[in-house]
Design a protein around this motif. Structure first.
Motif, short mmCIF file in Angstrom:
data_model
loop_
_atom_site.label_atom_id
_atom_site.label_comp_id
_atom_site.label_asym_id
_atom_site.label_seq_id
_atom_site.Cartn_x
_atom_site.Cartn_y
_atom_site.Cartn_z
N GLN A 18 -10.04 8.45 17.81
CA GLN A 18 -9.06 8.49 18.90
C GLN A 18 -7.92 9.44 18.58
N TYR A 19 -7.45 9.42 17.35
CA TYR A 19 -6.35 10.31 16.97
C TYR A 19 -6.79 11.77 16.96
N GLU A 58 -6.71 12.82 20.50
CA GLU A 58 -5.32 13.06 20.91
C GLU A 58 -4.83 14.41 20.38
N ASN A 75 -13.20 11.95 25.14
CA ASN A 75 -11.95 11.44 24.59
C ASN A 75 -11.68 10.04 25.12
N ASP A 99 0.64 11.66 24.92
CA ASP A 99 -0.62 10.93 25.05
C ASP A 99 -1.56 11.47 26.12
#
Length: 298
Positions: free
Chosen positions: A55-56, A59, A130, A212
């Protein structure tokens, strides 16, 4: 965890960074968010379980994509990595307050329009899948917008909800309906922020900052539609956008479809009132389709 983050951050910065102050920030319900400082420089650190690294990294990819356009202001990614027990991302610290000033909102609207005009892309999608919030978001490259949005946005969310025992509508029939409703709409693929709601925007002394993102190339109207949900944006924001690139006259006909994706995602994540909102939007889309069919037969 913090010793490992400090060591990795020091390597990236090129000097020994000592965490002299650490404060907890309000960062939503997904990650733990901190403000760290060595007494001179300050950084935002998000942490989560070790398997959250994907997830990071997503991002980081979206933030890098937006930063490359020189349109929206977003925090720079300093470092993304793992410790033995956690995943983390370190971001530039940009102190913000809620977006309120009319001039700042107007300029943000202009910047978003400039983002949507930036670049040339023939397909809809993104290089990687994503996340929209904590929900996986597929982005397989597709040539036709009606196919992309019906299948990878509406159909995807309906399937996720079904797997949780929530069946709002017959998935195949509704996906076919969305394809039909969008079939004659061929927007120029625009790079989208993708998660542009009130909580992902702040105001600094020099202008607005966005956080975000969940980027992909799609219909610019999707970003506009999301700004109208979950608190909304100041009217000056829309005036700024319109001053650069006015919206299509039929946007309002597509708006419930674009709202539905995000409302269903909130239904998937939080349940409650969003289930009622999602069903109401589905009923509205069915009703609007019936009106279109009736008018076409007269």
């Amino acid at each position: 965890m913090w010793a490992s983050i400090r060591e990795q951050l020091s390597l990236v910065l090129g000097y020994s960074f000592t965490i002299k102050d650490k404060q907890t920030l309000d960062g939503g319900n997904i990650s733990h968010v901190y403000l760290i400082s060595d007494g001179i420089e300050q950084y935002v650190v998000k942490t989560n379980s070790r398997d959250f690294l994907v997830q990071y990294l997503a991002e980081e990819h979206s933030l890098s994509s937006l930063h490359h356009t020189h349109t929206l202001t977003v925090p720079k990614v300093i470092l993304t990595g793992q410790t033995k027990s956690h995943a983390f991302i370190v971001l530039q610290y940009l102190p913000t307050t809620p977006l309120r000033a009319e001039q700042t909102s107007y300029q943000l609207g202009q910047q978003l329009a400039q983002l949507h005009q930036w670049g040339e892309q023939k397909q809809y999608g993104y290089d990687d899948d994503n996340f929209i919030g904590a929900t996986p978001q597929p982005n397989t490259w597709t040539n036709k917008w009606h196919q992309f949005f019906a299948e990878q946005r509406i159909g995807w969310q309906l399937q996720l909800l079904k797997e949780r025992g929530i069946e709002l509508v017959d998935i195949d029939q509704f996906v076919a309906l969305i394809k039909q409703r969008l079939a004659n709409h061929h927007p120029k693929p625009a790079l989208l922020h993708g998660d542009l709601w009130q909580g992902n925007v702040g105001e600094t002394e020099t202008g607005a900052v966005c956080y975000d993102p969940a980027c992909y190339w799609g219909d610019r109207e999707c970003d506009i539609a999301m700004t109208e949900l979950f608190g909304g944006f100041p009217q000056s924001f829309y005036a700024g956008y319109q001053s650069i690139w006015p919206l299509h006259q039929h946007y309002e006909q597509r708006r419930p479809i674009y709202h539905l994706y995000h409302v269903m995602n909130h239904c998937y994540l939080f349940g409650g009132e969003y289930l009622v909102q999602a069903q109401a939007l589905i009923d509205e889309i069915h009703h609007n389709h019936s009106l279109c069919v009736d008018s076409s037969t007269k």
